[in-house]
Motif scaffolding. Structure first.
Motif, PDB file in Angstrom:
ATOM      1  N   ILE A  86       0.867  -1.181   0.000  1.00 30.76           N
ATOM      2  CA  ILE A  86       0.000   0.000   0.000  1.00 30.76           C
ATOM      3  C   ILE A  86       0.901   1.227   0.000  1.00 30.76           C
ATOM      4  CG2 ILE A  86      -1.925   1.147   1.154  1.00 30.76           C
ATOM      5  CD1 ILE A  86      -2.587  -1.541   2.472  1.00 30.76           C
ATOM      6  N   LEU A  87       1.043   1.828  -1.177  1.00 33.63           N
ATOM      7  CA  LEU A  87       2.014   2.894  -1.382  1.00 33.63           C
ATOM      8  C   LEU A  87       1.452   4.264  -0.989  1.00 33.63           C
ATOM      9  CD1 LEU A  87       3.236   1.705  -4.909  1.00 33.63           C
ATOM     10  CD2 LEU A  87       4.152   1.071  -2.672  1.00 33.63           C
ATOM     11  N   PRO A  88       2.304   5.162  -0.493  1.00 33.19           N
ATOM     12  CA  PRO A  88       1.831   6.459   0.002  1.00 33.19           C
ATOM     13  C   PRO A  88       1.816   7.551  -1.070  1.00 33.19           C
ATOM     14  CG  PRO A  88       4.138   6.226   0.534  1.00 33.19           C
ATOM     15  CD  PRO A  88       3.740   4.968  -0.204  1.00 33.19           C
ATOM     16  N   PHE A  89       1.556   7.157  -2.311  1.00 30.71           N
ATOM     17  CA  PHE A  89       1.669   8.118  -3.398  1.00 30.71           C
ATOM     18  C   PHE A  89       0.304   8.507  -3.961  1.00 30.71           C
ATOM     19  CE2 PHE A  89       5.513   5.321  -3.763  1.00 30.71           C
ATOM     20  CZ  PHE A  89       6.415   6.241  -3.233  1.00 30.71           C
ATOM     21  N   GLU A  90       0.161   9.770  -4.263  1.00 31.05           N
ATOM     22  CA  GLU A  90      -1.065  10.252  -4.910  1.00 31.05           C
ATOM     23  C   GLU A  90      -1.066   9.826  -6.373  1.00 31.05           C
ATOM     24  OE1 GLU A  90      -2.524  14.156  -3.828  1.00 31.05           O
ATOM     25  OE2 GLU A  90      -0.808  14.417  -2.474  1.00 31.05           O
ATOM     26  N   PRO A  91      -2.253   9.760  -6.996  1.00 30.80           N
ATOM     27  CA  PRO A  91      -2.331   9.298  -8.390  1.00 30.80           C
ATOM     28  C   PRO A  91      -1.486  10.108  -9.372  1.00 30.80           C
ATOM     29  CG  PRO A  91      -4.501   9.328  -7.391  1.00 30.80           C
ATOM     30  CD  PRO A  91      -3.581   9.983  -6.405  1.00 30.80           C
ATOM     31  N   ASN A  92      -1.240  11.376  -9.056  1.00 27.40           N
ATOM     32  CA  ASN A  92      -0.462  12.221  -9.973  1.00 27.40           C
ATOM     33  C   ASN A  92       1.021  12.292  -9.596  1.00 27.40           C
ATOM     34  OD1 ASN A  92      -0.741  13.698  -7.656  1.00 27.40           O
ATOM     35  ND2 ASN A  92      -1.429  15.591  -8.654  1.00 27.40           N
ATOM     36  N   ALA A  93       1.492  11.354  -8.766  1.00 26.94           N
ATOM     37  CA  ALA A  93       2.898  11.351  -8.354  1.00 26.94           C
ATOM     38  C   ALA A  93       3.798  11.098  -9.563  1.00 26.94           C
ATOM     39  CB  ALA A  93       3.141  10.291  -7.295  1.00 26.94           C
ATOM     40  N   SER A  94       4.957  11.737  -9.558  1.00 24.71           N
ATOM     41  CA  SER A  94       5.907  11.589 -10.659  1.00 24.71           C
ATOM     42  C   SER A  94       6.622  10.243 -10.579  1.00 24.71           C
ATOM     43  CB  SER A  94       6.936  12.721 -10.613  1.00 24.71           C
ATOM     44  OG  SER A  94       7.751  12.590  -9.457  1.00 24.71           O
ATOM     45  N   VAL A  95       7.292   9.882 -11.672  1.00 32.58           N
ATOM     46  CA  VAL A  95       8.082   8.661 -11.703  1.00 32.58           C
ATOM     47  C   VAL A  95       9.203   8.727 -10.678  1.00 32.58           C
ATOM     48  CG1 VAL A  95       9.666   7.294 -13.111  1.00 32.58           C
ATOM     49  CG2 VAL A  95       7.552   8.144 -14.106  1.00 32.58           C
ATOM     50  N   LYS A  96       9.717   9.906 -10.442  1.00 34.44           N
ATOM     51  CA  LYS A  96      10.787  10.064  -9.455  1.00 34.44           C
ATOM     52  C   LYS A  96      10.297   9.715  -8.053  1.00 34.44           C
ATOM     53  CE  LYS A  96      14.300  13.356  -7.840  1.00 34.44           C
ATOM     54  NZ  LYS A  96      14.840  14.729  -7.958  1.00 34.44           N
ATOM     55  N   GLN A  97       9.033  10.030  -7.768  1.00 31.76           N
ATOM     56  CA  GLN A  97       8.463   9.699  -6.460  1.00 31.76           C
ATOM     57  C   GLN A  97       8.017   8.247  -6.407  1.00 31.76           C
ATOM     58  OE1 GLN A  97       5.508  12.978  -6.612  1.00 31.76           O
ATOM     59  NE2 GLN A  97       6.248  13.531  -4.566  1.00 31.76           N
ATOM     60  N   ASN A  98       7.179   7.866  -7.357  1.00 31.03           N
ATOM     61  CA  ASN A  98       6.608   6.518  -7.394  1.00 31.03           C
ATOM     62  C   ASN A  98       7.212   5.774  -8.581  1.00 31.03           C
ATOM     63  OD1 ASN A  98       5.054   4.251  -7.117  1.00 31.03           O
ATOM     64  ND2 ASN A  98       3.126   5.210  -7.712  1.00 31.03           N
ATOM     65  N   ASN A  99       8.407   5.256  -8.375  1.00 27.57           N
ATOM     66  CA  ASN A  99       9.167   4.618  -9.449  1.00 27.57           C
ATOM     67  C   ASN A  99       8.631   3.210  -9.711  1.00 27.57           C
ATOM     68  OD1 ASN A  99      11.084   3.459 -11.138  1.00 27.57           O
ATOM     69  ND2 ASN A  99      12.807   4.492 -10.147  1.00 27.57           N
ATOM     70  N   PRO A 100       8.063   2.956 -10.879  1.00 27.53           N
ATOM     71  CA  PRO A 100       7.475   1.633 -11.142  1.00 27.53           C
ATOM     72  C   PRO A 100       8.500   0.505 -11.163  1.00 27.53           C
ATOM     73  CG  PRO A 100       7.523   2.962 -13.151  1.00 27.53           C
ATOM     74  CD  PRO A 100       7.897   3.876 -12.026  1.00 27.53           C
ATOM     75  N   THR A 101       9.763   0.831 -11.402  1.00 26.71           N
ATOM     76  CA  THR A 101      10.772  -0.241 -11.406  1.00 26.71           C
ATOM     77  C   THR A 101      11.009  -0.780  -9.998  1.00 26.71           C
ATOM     78  OG1 THR A 101      12.683   1.243 -11.159  1.00 26.71           O
ATOM     79  CG2 THR A 101      11.899   0.817 -13.399  1.00 26.71           C
ATOM     80  N   VAL A 102      10.794   0.056  -8.985  1.00 26.49           N
ATOM     81  CA  VAL A 102      10.957  -0.395  -7.603  1.00 26.49           C
ATOM     82  C   VAL A 102       9.878  -1.415  -7.252  1.00 26.49           C
ATOM     83  CG1 VAL A 102      10.860   0.315  -5.181  1.00 26.49           C
ATOM     84  CG2 VAL A 102      12.156   1.671  -6.836  1.00 26.49           C
ATOM     85  N   THR A 103       8.633  -1.106  -7.587  1.00 20.04           N
ATOM     86  CA  THR A 103       7.567  -2.068  -7.293  1.00 20.04           C
ATOM     87  C   THR A 103       7.692  -3.313  -8.165  1.00 20.04           C
ATOM     88  OG1 THR A 103       6.117  -0.732  -8.723  1.00 20.04           O
ATOM     89  CG2 THR A 103       5.880  -0.447  -6.355  1.00 20.04           C
ATOM     90  N   GLN A 104       8.241  -3.166  -9.372  1.00 15.07           N
ATOM     91  CA  GLN A 104       8.497  -4.334 -10.219  1.00 15.07           C
ATOM     92  C   GLN A 104       9.520  -5.257  -9.552  1.00 15.07           C
ATOM     93  OE1 GLN A 104       6.929  -5.191 -13.064  1.00 15.07           O
ATOM     94  NE2 GLN A 104       8.079  -7.114 -13.014  1.00 15.07           N
ATOM     95  N   TYR A 105      10.504  -4.661  -8.912  1.00 17.66           N
ATOM     96  CA  TYR A 105      11.499  -5.450  -8.161  1.00 17.66           C
ATOM     97  C   TYR A 105      10.804  -6.296  -7.100  1.00 17.66           C
ATOM     98  CZ  TYR A 105      15.064  -6.462  -4.634  1.00 17.66           C
ATOM     99  OH  TYR A 105      15.874  -7.093  -3.709  1.00 17.66           O
ATOM    100  N   TRP A 106       9.937  -5.670  -6.318  1.00 15.06           N
ATOM    101  CA  TRP A 106       9.281  -6.397  -5.222  1.00 15.06           C
ATOM    102  C   TRP A 106       8.292  -7.436  -5.743  1.00 15.06           C
ATOM    103  CZ3 TRP A 106      11.644  -6.431  -0.886  1.00 15.06           C
ATOM    104  CH2 TRP A 106      12.402  -5.328  -0.483  1.00 15.06           C
ATOM    105  N   GLN A 107       7.570  -7.093  -6.801  1.00 12.46           N
ATOM    106  CA  GLN A 107       6.664  -8.078  -7.405  1.00 12.46           C
ATOM    107  C   GLN A 107       7.436  -9.336  -7.786  1.00 12.46           C
ATOM    108  OE1 GLN A 107       3.355  -8.185  -8.339  1.00 12.46           O
ATOM    109  NE2 GLN A 107       2.595  -6.115  -8.001  1.00 12.46           N
TER     110      GLN A 107
END
Length: 252
Positions: free
Chosen positions: A217-238
């Motif tokens: 459950i990530l603390p990011f708003e829907p309009n968060a930038s890639v720098k804030q909510n980096n999809p590669t980080v969550t891909q790592y955990w997935q």
């Protein structure tokens, strides 16, 4: 008439099979909530506070149903494995009403519901108190999410259905040549994220976490930038959780 004996045999086999099976009862649920207490997650931010308070309410409502259901809360920081903040187990028990009259059964169910709701309310209050707890110590400088794995391995030993929730930005940040520091060097793309995760999983498989359900459950708003909510980080955990045998991984 030729097929009647066959039907009879099938009926007898089914009766025998059902007789040999034990009566199924719901397994208790072991819920583990990891609260990020590092400097990168600001619980005082209105969006984060609202999202995490709602998540906690839903987690308790979905997972706390019967005697033996268990809830633990850990803080994520430099010393995650030693940061257990809560350890609660449901005590309310539904009495055996198999031989009771409809009126007595309804009364017993009502009493159980009242007692269970009282326990759930107390759990909710205590978890929300831990959510609001500020970590101003030096442990807020590192985010050791790997250290949650021995916690899950311990929960797996209970034999209960394990559900884990990470209220975190999932930015692993630990110094060391054999560790990951995503604040300094996140994966450059999904391919690298998957490669890193598969490499790390080889050593982390020593923790036998079973097949829990995991929700990030990530603390990011829907309009968060890639720098804030980096999809590669969550891909790592997935990828890492899948490599370790997790039943399902959900991102919210």
């Amino acid at each position: 008439m030729r097929f009647i004996p066959l039907l009879l045999l099938l009926f007898l086999a089914a009766c025998s099979s059902n007789k040999d099976k034990p009566t199924k009862t719901d397994e208790p649920t072991f819920t583990v909530i990891f609260l990020d207490k590092t400097r990168s997650v600001n619980i005082n931010k209105a969006f984060v506070a609202r999202k995490y308070q709602q998540a906690i309410n839903e987690i308790i409502e979905q997972n706390i149903h019967q005697k033996g259901d268990r809830l633990e809360v850990y803080f994520i920081h430099e010393n995650t494995a030693k940061a257990r903040a809560l350890n609660l187990t449901v005590r309310s028990e539904m009495e055996d009403v198999s031989a009771a009259s409809p009126t007595d059964r309804e009364a017993a169910e009502t009493e159980f519901t009242l007692l269970l709701n009282r326990e759930k309310a107390q759990m909710r209050q205590r978890v929300l108190q831990e959510l609001a707890e500020q970590n101003t110590g030096s442990s807020n400088q590192a985010t050791d999410i790997w250290a949650s794995l021995p916690v899950l391995a311990k929960a797996n030993e209970s034999g209960a259905t394990v559900k884990a929730y990470y209220l975190s930005d999932m930015v692993e940040s630990v110094k060391g040549s054999n560790r990951r520091d995503f604040q300094v060097k996140p994966p450059k793309d999904n391919a690298q994220a998957e490669d890193w995760a598969k490499t790390d999983a080889k050593s982390l498989k020593r923790y036998e976490i079973g097949s829990p359900d995991i929700t990030m459950i990530l603390p990011f708003e829907p309009n968060a930038s890639v720098k804030q909510n980096n999809p590669t980080v969550t891909q790592y955990w997935q990828t890492l959780f899948n490599e370790l045998g997790v039943a399902s991984v959900e991102e919210q």
